[in-house]
Enzyme design. Structure first.
Site, PDB file in Angstrom:
ATOM      1  N   SER A 136       0.728  -1.261  -0.054  1.00  0.00           N
ATOM      2  CA  SER A 136      -0.045   0.050  -0.020  1.00  0.00           C
ATOM      3  C   SER A 136       0.912   1.291  -0.038  1.00  0.00           C
ATOM      4  O   SER A 136       1.953   1.360   0.532  1.00  0.00           O
ATOM      5  CB  SER A 136      -0.927  -0.112   1.177  1.00  0.00           C
ATOM      6  OG  SER A 136      -1.431   1.290   1.503  1.00  0.00           O
ATOM      7  N   TYR A 158      -2.232  -0.345   9.944  1.00  0.00           N
ATOM      8  CA  TYR A 158      -2.541  -0.896   8.799  1.00  0.00           C
ATOM      9  C   TYR A 158      -0.952  -0.713   7.988  1.00  0.00           C
ATOM     10  O   TYR A 158      -0.599  -1.781   7.360  1.00  0.00           O
ATOM     11  CB  TYR A 158      -3.494  -0.058   8.073  1.00  0.00           C
ATOM     12  CG  TYR A 158      -3.731  -0.421   6.590  1.00  0.00           C
ATOM     13  CD1 TYR A 158      -4.188  -1.771   6.222  1.00  0.00           C
ATOM     14  CD2 TYR A 158      -3.296   0.457   5.567  1.00  0.00           C
ATOM     15  CE1 TYR A 158      -4.161  -2.153   4.793  1.00  0.00           C
ATOM     16  CE2 TYR A 158      -3.601   0.189   4.214  1.00  0.00           C
ATOM     17  CZ  TYR A 158      -3.881  -1.132   3.842  1.00  0.00           C
ATOM     18  OH  TYR A 158      -4.050  -1.616   2.611  1.00  0.00           O
TER      19      TYR A 158
END
Length: 354
Positions: free
Chosen positions: A143, A168
């Protein structure tokens, strides 16, 4: 024909990627736990598009698609190591694409354990399965959030990413480090793909575009964080899929020029690579909203709010490595991508009403 395991195949990107692989003739097994992080009806809707009937989906039972003879789907969790190993042993995959993960920056502040279970333990199980039942290539989702507090733009895979701003992001950075370890120790070819703010049809309902469209449809205010002073490298899902497939078809190799005295963050002397997939063109959040308003033919009421914990102000992808290695660059214009999303969104909502 490749035999490919796609984890997270009932998810947003997983659905589109699975469909593209099947349409080019690959043999695919989809794997997803269909958790309730968001509406499972949307996940089953994607599976239905792939020819998998909801009433046939049961834990640990492979279901054959009614539409694609080369597709089977199984409902299972990556944390179920015994079943995962059994599947690897029985199917002998050529390639693995790991998209299964607990998504969402803001949710990781509220429910950190879910991220450790899915993104760390689940990914370890995938690596161990690839170790014990060797595959030609493991491609996995990372990501843009790994860039964290970096402000050097555009973000490059050759920059170091040691300051994540959310759990995350930290789990995605951990995946990259875990993959490198397995590439080094066990010679597993691994490629990590850093996705930049993906949007398009069948998107997640917790993502900005879906939330904005739903609010505009209902005549409700949309929440605009950081007073609208946000920029994102919005990337159309079709461009993401093409990039992942290009990477899949060229298994990672060691970098012959790798210098251990000045180590490159994006490659290694092991068969390991990282790539950004972004549109290489940051867009102001308010311009993104304007494009959506135009496509929907309505003006949104806006509620301006402060920056949320874990968010970053700007993302901007350097995709030069993608161009150099695969002769590919995402290039779908924002307006076209949003029009495609709105067309799907209206049809989807109308079907739900019927």
């Amino acid at each position: 024909m490749k035999k490919i395991l796609v984890t997270g195949s009932a998810g947003f990107i997983g659905y589109h990627l699975t469909k593209a692989l099947l349409e080019r003739g690959d043999q695919v097994i989809g794997y997803d736990n269909i958790n309730d992080y968001y509406d499972v009806n949307l996940k089953y809707g994607r599976l239905n598009e792939l020819g998998i009937k909801r009433e046939l989906v049961k834990n640990h039972q492979l279901v054959l698609s009614e539409q694609y003879p080369n597709f089977r789907f199984v409902k299972a969790d990556l944390c179920d190591r015994d079943y995962l190993y059994q599947l690897f042993e029985e199917e002998q995959f050529d390639h693995v694409i790991n998209l299964a993960a607990q998504a969402g920056v803001r949710y990781s502040v509220e429910n950190p354990q879910a991220y450790i279970d899915a993104n760390i333990q689940g990914f370890l199980n995938i690596l161990e399965a690839c170790r014990h039942y060797p595959v030609k290539h493991l491609v996995y989702a990372s990501s843009s959030s790994v860039y964290g507090s970096n402000t050097q733009m555009p973000f490059s895979v050759h920059h170091h990413t040691d300051h994540p701003l959310s759990l995350y992001a930290a789990t995605k950075k951990s995946n990259e480090m875990m993959a490198h370890t397995y590439s080094h120790l066990f010679n597993i070819a691994t490629t990590g793909i850093r996705f930049f703010t993906v949007y398009g049809s069948w998107g997640r309902p917790d993502m900005a575009l879906f939330l904005f469209a739903e609010a505009i449809r209902k005549g409700e205010k949309i929440k605009v964080f950081n007073q609208g002073e946000m920029e994102r490298d919005f990337t159309y899902v079709g461009d993401i899929v093409k990039g992942v497939m290009a990477a899949l078809d060229q298994p990672a190799t060691s970098n012959a020029a790798f210098d251990t005295n000045i180590p490159d963050a994006g490659s290694s002397n092991a068969p390991y690579r990282l790539y950004n997939i972004g549109n290489n063109q940051p867009v102001k959040l308010l311009d993104y909203i304007k494009a959506l308003e135009k496509a929907m033919g309505k003006t949104a009421e806006k509620e301006f709010l402060p920056m949320q914990p874990g968010d970053v102000q700007k993302t901007y992808a350097d995709v030069q490595d993608l161009i150099n290695d695969f002769n590919y660059q995402p290039n779908t214009p924002l307006e076209k991508g949003i029009e495609e999303f709105v067309s799907w969104f209206i049809e989807y909502k109308n079907k739900k009403k019927a």
